[in-house]
Motif scaffolding. Structure first.
Motif, PDB file in Angstrom:
ATOM      1  N   THR A  27      -8.853  -9.281  26.626  1.00 19.83           N
ATOM      2  CA  THR A  27      -9.041  -8.393  27.779  1.00 19.83           C
ATOM      3  C   THR A  27      -7.746  -8.236  28.558  1.00 19.83           C
ATOM      4  OG1 THR A  27     -11.356  -9.114  27.967  1.00 19.83           O
ATOM      5  CG2 THR A  27     -10.367  -8.023  29.884  1.00 19.83           C
ATOM      6  N   LEU A  28      -7.040  -9.353  28.766  1.00 16.01           N
ATOM      7  CA  LEU A  28      -5.791  -9.310  29.517  1.00 16.01           C
ATOM      8  C   LEU A  28      -4.745  -8.449  28.807  1.00 16.01           C
ATOM      9  CD1 LEU A  28      -4.099 -10.314  31.905  1.00 16.01           C
ATOM     10  CD2 LEU A  28      -3.477 -12.306  30.534  1.00 16.01           C
ATOM     11  N   VAL A  29      -4.587  -8.649  27.501  1.00 14.92           N
ATOM     12  CA  VAL A  29      -3.579  -7.912  26.745  1.00 14.92           C
ATOM     13  C   VAL A  29      -3.902  -6.420  26.698  1.00 14.92           C
ATOM     14  CG1 VAL A  29      -2.570  -7.574  24.446  1.00 14.92           C
ATOM     15  CG2 VAL A  29      -2.879  -9.882  25.354  1.00 14.92           C
ATOM     16  N   ILE A  30      -5.147  -6.089  26.385  1.00 18.62           N
ATOM     17  CA  ILE A  30      -5.535  -4.676  26.301  1.00 18.62           C
ATOM     18  C   ILE A  30      -5.404  -3.997  27.656  1.00 18.62           C
ATOM     19  CG2 ILE A  30      -7.422  -3.094  25.789  1.00 18.62           C
ATOM     20  CD1 ILE A  30      -8.444  -5.103  23.746  1.00 18.62           C
ATOM     21  N   THR A  31      -5.809  -4.702  28.724  1.00 19.11           N
ATOM     22  CA  THR A  31      -5.705  -4.123  30.074  1.00 19.11           C
ATOM     23  C   THR A  31      -4.253  -3.852  30.439  1.00 19.11           C
ATOM     24  OG1 THR A  31      -7.710  -5.293  30.775  1.00 19.11           O
ATOM     25  CG2 THR A  31      -6.269  -4.455  32.510  1.00 19.11           C
ATOM     26  N   LEU A  32      -3.379  -4.789  30.130  1.00 15.89           N
ATOM     27  CA  LEU A  32      -1.952  -4.593  30.424  1.00 15.89           C
ATOM     28  C   LEU A  32      -1.382  -3.427  29.620  1.00 15.89           C
ATOM     29  CD1 LEU A  32      -0.656  -8.288  30.598  1.00 15.89           C
ATOM     30  CD2 LEU A  32      -0.962  -6.681  32.502  1.00 15.89           C
ATOM     31  N   ILE A  33      -1.784  -3.315  28.362  1.00 14.59           N
ATOM     32  CA  ILE A  33      -1.298  -2.216  27.526  1.00 14.59           C
ATOM     33  C   ILE A  33      -1.766  -0.872  28.069  1.00 14.59           C
ATOM     34  CG2 ILE A  33      -1.486  -1.144  25.243  1.00 14.59           C
ATOM     35  CD1 ILE A  33      -1.542  -3.950  24.046  1.00 14.59           C
ATOM     36  N   VAL A  34      -3.060  -0.794  28.415  1.00 14.90           N
ATOM     37  CA  VAL A  34      -3.603   0.461  28.960  1.00 14.90           C
ATOM     38  C   VAL A  34      -2.948   0.800  30.292  1.00 14.90           C
ATOM     39  CG1 VAL A  34      -5.691   1.555  29.869  1.00 14.90           C
ATOM     40  CG2 VAL A  34      -5.797   0.249  27.741  1.00 14.90           C
ATOM     41  N   ALA A  35      -2.749  -0.215  31.151  1.00 17.36           N
ATOM     42  CA  ALA A  35      -2.085   0.021  32.440  1.00 17.36           C
ATOM     43  C   ALA A  35      -0.660   0.514  32.233  1.00 17.36           C
ATOM     44  CB  ALA A  35      -2.094  -1.262  33.269  1.00 17.36           C
ATOM     45  N   LEU A  36       0.039  -0.078  31.261  1.00 20.66           N
ATOM     46  CA  LEU A  36       1.413   0.336  30.974  1.00 20.66           C
ATOM     47  C   LEU A  36       1.454   1.767  30.439  1.00 20.66           C
ATOM     48  CD1 LEU A  36       4.396  -0.428  30.809  1.00 20.66           C
ATOM     49  CD2 LEU A  36       3.983  -1.295  28.500  1.00 20.66           C
ATOM     50  N   ALA A  41       2.847   7.224  31.182  1.00 19.88           N
ATOM     51  CA  ALA A  41       2.437   8.618  31.012  1.00 19.88           C
ATOM     52  C   ALA A  41       2.768   9.448  32.239  1.00 19.88           C
ATOM     53  CB  ALA A  41       0.944   8.697  30.705  1.00 19.88           C
ATOM     54  N   ASN A  42       2.734   8.816  33.419  1.00 20.09           N
ATOM     55  CA  ASN A  42       3.071   9.526  34.650  1.00 20.09           C
ATOM     56  C   ASN A  42       4.555   9.431  34.977  1.00 20.09           C
ATOM     57  OD1 ASN A  42       2.436  11.049  36.971  1.00 20.09           O
ATOM     58  ND2 ASN A  42       2.283   9.215  38.222  1.00 20.09           N
ATOM     59  N   PHE A  43       5.213   8.339  34.520  1.00 19.35           N
ATOM     60  CA  PHE A  43       6.617   8.121  34.883  1.00 19.35           C
ATOM     61  C   PHE A  43       7.592   8.785  33.919  1.00 19.35           C
ATOM     62  CE2 PHE A  43      10.408   5.423  34.181  1.00 19.35           C
ATOM     63  CZ  PHE A  43      11.054   5.679  35.387  1.00 19.35           C
ATOM     64  N   LEU A 270      -0.038   2.987  40.629  1.00 21.02           N
ATOM     65  CA  LEU A 270       1.263   2.377  40.908  1.00 21.02           C
ATOM     66  C   LEU A 270       2.419   3.308  40.539  1.00 21.02           C
ATOM     67  CD1 LEU A 270       0.641  -1.290  39.678  1.00 21.02           C
ATOM     68  CD2 LEU A 270       0.847  -0.499  42.039  1.00 21.02           C
ATOM     69  N   SER A 271       2.183   4.219  39.603  1.00 18.44           N
ATOM     70  CA  SER A 271       3.249   5.130  39.185  1.00 18.44           C
ATOM     71  C   SER A 271       3.350   6.369  40.071  1.00 18.44           C
ATOM     72  CB  SER A 271       3.025   5.569  37.733  1.00 18.44           C
ATOM     73  OG  SER A 271       1.891   6.428  37.637  1.00 18.44           O
ATOM     74  N   LEU A 272       2.389   6.564  40.969  1.00 17.66           N
ATOM     75  CA  LEU A 272       2.374   7.785  41.780  1.00 17.66           C
ATOM     76  C   LEU A 272       3.651   7.997  42.590  1.00 17.66           C
ATOM     77  CD1 LEU A 272      -1.341   7.946  43.029  1.00 17.66           C
ATOM     78  CD2 LEU A 272      -0.220   9.348  41.286  1.00 17.66           C
ATOM     79  N   PRO A 273       4.201   6.959  43.251  1.00 17.61           N
ATOM     80  CA  PRO A 273       5.408   7.201  44.060  1.00 17.61           C
ATOM     81  C   PRO A 273       6.622   7.632  43.249  1.00 17.61           C
ATOM     82  CG  PRO A 273       4.339   5.134  44.691  1.00 17.61           C
ATOM     83  CD  PRO A 273       3.708   5.583  43.416  1.00 17.61           C
ATOM     84  N   ILE A 274       6.684   7.258  41.970  1.00 19.33           N
ATOM     85  CA  ILE A 274       7.854   7.594  41.165  1.00 19.33           C
ATOM     86  C   ILE A 274       7.491   8.448  39.961  1.00 19.33           C
ATOM     87  CG2 ILE A 274       9.125   5.513  41.833  1.00 19.33           C
ATOM     88  CD1 ILE A 274       8.251   4.237  39.209  1.00 19.33           C
TER      89      ILE A 274
END
Length: 454
Positions: A27-36, A41-43, A270-274
């Motif tokens: 769960t931790l690894v998949i969540t970090l990958i999806v978050a990244l 995708a936005n940055f 978290l990526s919204l400001p940049i």
């Protein structure tokens, strides 16, 4: 009661599952990958935006990597490129067609920051052939060539007698829509969303539902092969045992799904400001400036794109979330029920693979029934059928309702059919499971299980 004790089984299975290292680390690894992925995708587009803005302005201030353009106009039209090209900080020198090869040879091995361009007609079309020296950036050369092409188009229209006040319209693209009579036209952005989102949704839901269903079969098979189930059945009825396990695994998979989804959402926030969403204004200004400088008369309609995205997801609300969760749970119960019977039909772990083959066939069939109709992005007979067939509806219904392809009434009908299928499979489980859970020996086939349940 035959279901007495299911809560204890539920609590025990749920706690044991979420305490495992595989669940925590996975769960931790998949969540970090999806978050990244959501963050990048936005940055990442901002990097390309920076390059676009630099190509349009900063390079001009710095002089680019091109100092001189040797231009040969081999047409009958008096193209004048000096004024436009000088906006990039490049000096233009006209040369004859006979001098082109000489100039190309001279810049080939020199340190001169120059390019040689020919404008000529070929097959009734204008062509531009540009050669650059080793000291010149290929990207700068492509920018210069694009400007030449834009100027050729604009000046040819003026040369042909088109008034300058109509030049912008002539060079602009032509907007078009194609839609069925009685339906609201959709843009290219909406068409892309209507194709990609259902395909990704079907894939993600299939992975979660199918993988956790297999864990149900595996857990039951392990208990049978280790004889733990015989100890459990001294105090708990077989039906309570499987209900507790199926519901526990359902909650575990739903919890993991939500955790990963929240992780992806946080990565995007978290990526919204940049990210690219914070630079829409700059992107519009840069695109407009670049279009105006090149004379192309085109503009990136950022506001229109955002509006199209909003239209595509206009049906998303609390009801959508309820439909998605309900469909996920009912879909899981359907496949987990089948998996439970498969797990109970074996006495040895090595027989589990062949036992879950029917589950695999049904799951893959349901996935492709939901996945392939989305490739075209259009409504078709297969997509309608997939919405109401219980083995495929869990994979296609959430995205169809989220994108507004179906209304609440159609969604409720699909959910009702799925619920009826769940009840039917659970009744079969109740009839078969109690009679085969203590079976030892060779793997039971479906006909054997039905015969034993009578």
């Amino acid at each position: 009661m035959k279901t007495k004790g299911w809560r204890e089984v539920f609590a025990f299975t749920f706690i044991q599952q979420i305490k495992t290292k595989s669940f925590i680390i996975g769960t931790l690894v998949i969540t970090l990958i999806v978050a990244l992925i959501a963050f990048m995708a936005n940055f990442l587009p901002t990097l390309f935006l920076g390059d676009m803005m630099n190509d349009g302005g900063d390079d001009a201030d710095d002089g680019m990597s091109i100092e001189t353009l040797y231009l040969s106009n081999e047409t009958d039209i008096p193209f004048e490129m000096a004024a436009a090209v000088q906006t990039l900080g490049v000096n233009v020198q006209s040369i004859s067609a006979a001098d082109v090869q000489t100039k190309v040879d001279s810049i080939t091995d020199s340190t001169e920051r120059a390019v040689v361009s020919r404008i000529f007609m070929e097959n009734d079309m204008f062509s531009v052939d540009t050669r650059y020296s080793p000291e010149v950036s290929k990207g700068d050369c492509e920018v210069l060539t694009s400007m030449l092409i834009s100027q050729i188009k604009a000046q040819y229209l003026v040369f042909s007698g088109l008034p300058e006040d109509r030049l912008l319209t002539a060079l602009s693209g032509v907007a078009s829509t194609v839609s069925c009579a009685g339906e609201e036209p959709s843009s290219m952005v909406q068409e892309i969303i209507n194709t990609i989102v259902p395909m990704l949704s079907a894939l993600v839901l299939f992975v979660f539902i199918f993988s956790y269903s297999q864990l149900v079969a595996q857990a039951i098979a392990i208990e049978k092969s280790s004889r733990i189930v015989e100890y459990l059945l001294t105090s708990i009825k077989p039906l309570a045992l499987i209900i507790g396990k199926v519901l526990a695994m359902c909650c575990v998979s739903l919890m993991q799904f939500l955790i990963i989804g929240i992780g992806g959402g946080l990565g995007f926030v978290l990526s919204l400001p940049i990210g690219i969403t914070s630079k829409i204004g700059e992107m519009t200004e840069a695109a407009t400036a670049a279009a105006g400088g090149a004379g192309a008369g085109s503009d990136i309609d950022v506001a229109g794109v955002l509006n199209d995205i909003g239209k595509a997801f206009s049906s998303v609300d609390v009801t959508t979330l309820i439909i998605m969760i309900l469909t996920f749970v009912l879909g899981f119960l359907l496949y987990a029920g089948i998996a439970g019977i498969a797990g109970a039909s074996v006495s040895k772990m090595e027989d589990l693979g062949p036992a879950i083959q029917p589950l695999s066939i049904i799951g893959v069939l349901g996935f492709y029934l939901a996945y392939f109709p989305q490739v075209t992005g259009e409504e078709n007979t297969m997509s309608v059928v997939a919405r109401y067939v219980p083995i495929s509806s869990p994979f296609i219904l959430p995205s169809d309702y989220m994108l507004g392809k179906i209304g609440l009434g159609e969604a409720l009908i699909s959910v009702a059919i799925l619920l009826i299928a769940d009840i039917a499979i659970m009744l079969l489980v109740a009839k078969v499971y109690e009679n085969i859970i203590l079976h030892t020996g060779s793997r039971l086939k479906l006909a054997d299980m039905l015969k034993m349940s009578k």
